[in-house]
Design an enzyme around this catalytic site. Structure first.
Site, short mmCIF file in Angstrom:
data_model
loop_
_atom_site.label_atom_id
_atom_site.label_comp_id
_atom_site.label_asym_id
_atom_site.label_seq_id
_atom_site.Cartn_x
_atom_site.Cartn_y
_atom_site.Cartn_z
N LYS B 43 7.71 14.75 -21.66
CA LYS B 43 9.10 14.88 -21.19
C LYS B 43 10.02 15.22 -22.36
CE LYS B 43 8.92 12.10 -17.03
NZ LYS B 43 9.34 10.90 -16.34
N LYS B 126 12.77 -11.67 -14.32
CA LYS B 126 13.06 -11.82 -15.75
C LYS B 126 12.78 -13.26 -16.20
CE LYS B 126 16.48 -8.06 -15.94
NZ LYS B 126 17.79 -7.61 -16.42
#
Lengths: 364, 364
Positions: B43, B126
């Site tokens: 990319k 998280k």
């Protein structure tokens, strides 16, 4: 300062009541309220509390929250020492404490230091309470006390420690060299009295332990003090020679606490498998707790000040260097002299009776 | 110090790379490694990183843990800025970091301060990572940065802020008087560079925010700087007069970010009901996030230093009083002058194209 306690008739709750009553400054003395479930009001333990000067209030944690809020209005500190099976009742208690403007909420931790979740099954419920308390923005203090002296002693050949409660007979998981923080049950209240009056501990976790030594060092001390040799049953990793014969029953001559000796000789690796096996099985809930505790403090070595500091705990020894507490050696001497008060006396008698009944049925 | 970053091509990850490269002392400069998934190696964003002097390493978080361990060997600090949908991939990353002897693991938080669990759906993931990290006894630092300047601005009648991304159009949930900590996205890396080199922040949570003001104060400032009057749509409690007409669509003349304006006028009480309604619905996952965020920082006021301190966070302003960061006023001026770089440019273009396609289909 006005303090309300849930679970004041239990082992930890009773220690806290005694600690607050004995606190050298008198600020707690007239202001301890025991929150007692209505159905327990007439129990002898409750009138014992009353005789000591503790106020008794009937409180139903599963009843209307507004009722609970009224009862907590004017209270400065709420301390919970609830049964591990009833930890969820702390949620309405915390809600009511918030509404009543309680200045410090002490949820029921009072155990060994370990990771918050995924280690010992009911510890997750304790973390759920803490998360709820924090969501309420309710001032709090978490207090962990390590492992009690009163459940730390091995058996000795003479049998004179047989009345001491223990969870694991003379099994040592791992090499026995992990240090473990221990506290005399009777000192919990002395620590709590200092911690709840200390602004430094607000919205903090505190690890209050008195003695730090390894499993092997506990055995060494008892051998020295008793003059008896103790057989140590090491549960090592399968990969370490010599491999242990699995599921060996440990001899328990004349033991009065067979019901609590649920631990069998497994390899260290097997403990994980055994935990998986008994998880979710109500009948094996105590066995699960023992295996999970062993994994945490004997294999991993969680219950020590270094790991506690890593987890963000304050250490009571740092906060109160003048307070020494009952020494482990003094407790061991007392126990070897037969002067140590057995724990959970009523429950033990009931369990032994049930076991004898079962044995008798097996013989007929 | 050698730093490895997961998510270096994302908005937060890119800010961190820039912050480390710009750090006044040069210790980071040659030693930033971006861990890139093998399929993304070609990319253009990745070659952009390489041109800046960042090392590129192909890493598959779902591949063999030993492979990952090898890649992290010698790395001092691992920083994760992973997508919220992929937070579980941090578990093997943490395992590998522990085995590799990484000295500090920075899991992906980088958001507003809020209670650990039960507030915004992916925040629970998280916390799961943090619990896992703590179970591993892996040194860590949690960094939260509040709300980005770049998604904080309301729309103005002239349309000159329409290219700024926002999540909630001009809706204010509650009275608009809760303070909210905000940070310029470009400063995240500047904070991170200081925090990861600071021994005081090891095994701690840090709240790094630059600006603290209420929703109303943001609007006041934009009105002052733009000279335009902004219509404020208050979402008040049902019990507060005047009740709002529900589900009123807000006019969005010429807006290019309709896909992100998912918030409808609900009463404060309705937010809880709406959250319950869209929970578990994959298609409404962004709407769920917005509602949960609004509840947290607009209704509850979680994202502020007082609550952060209560939760045990250190505050970056206390740690680094010399660092001021980009001021909110400067950012607002830049945005009003049309100089602010739009966020998630590629994703936005894709979303707008999809929306136009859908609208065209509706017309045929």
């Amino acid at each position: 300062m006005k303090v309300a306690i849930v679970g004041a008739t239990g082992e930890t709750g009773n220690s806290i009541v005694e600690g607050l009553l004995a606190a050298t400054d008198t600020k707690f003395k007239q202001d301890i309220t025991a929150l007692i479930r209505p159905s327990s009001l007439k129990k002898p333990e409750v009138s014992d509390l009353e005789k000591k000067g503790v106020k008794i209030a009937a409180a139903d944690l599963r009843g209307p929250e507004d009722e609970l809020t009224k009862q907590l209005t004017g209270i400065d500190v709420v301390i919970s020492t609830i049964l591990s099976s009833e930890l969820r009742d702390e949620i309405p208690l915390a809600n009511a404490a918030k509404k009543a403007g309680v200045k410090r909420f002490v949820p029921c931790f009072f155990g060994p230091v370990m990771p918050g979740r995924g280690m010992v099954w009911f510890r997750d419920d304790k973390e759920n309470t803490l998360n709820h308390v924090q969501t309420l923005y309710l001032p709090y203090t978490v207090i962990d006390v390590g492992w009690w002296y009163q459940i730390s002693l091995p058996r000795v050949p003479s049998g004179r420690l047989d009345s001491i409660m223990r969870l694991t007979d003379n099994c040592i998981v791992g090499d026995g060299n992990k240090v473990c923080g221990r506290t005399d049950l009777r000192d919990i209240g002395n620590y709590v009295a200092r911690i709840i009056a200390d602004p430094r501990t607000l919205n903090q976790k505190v690890f209050a332990y008195t003695d730090l030594r390894t499993h092997n060092e506990v055995y060494d001390l008892i051998e020295k003090l008793s003059g008896e040799k103790i057989e140590r049953q090491y549960v090592r990793s399968n990969t370490n020679p010599p491999p242990l014969k699995k599921k060996t029953k440990i001899k328990r001559p004349g033991s009065s606490n067979e019901t609590l000796a649920m631990f069998q000789l497994l390899s260290a690796e097997d403990i994980e498998a055994e935990i998986a096996k008994v998880k979710g099985d109500e009948a094996n809930i105590n066995k699960l707790s023992v295996l999970q505790y062993q994994k945490s403090w004997d294999l991993r070595g969680d219950n020590c000040p270094d790991y506690a500091r890593y987890l963000g705990y304050q250490i009571a020894k740092d906060l109160y260097p003048d307070f020494t507490g009952i020494s482990f050696e003094d407790y061991c001497k007392e126990a070897l002299e037969g002067k140590s008060k057995p724990l959970y006396e009523k429950k033990r008698r009931e369990a032994i009776a049930a076991m004898q009944q079962k044995a008798a049925e097996g013989q007929t």
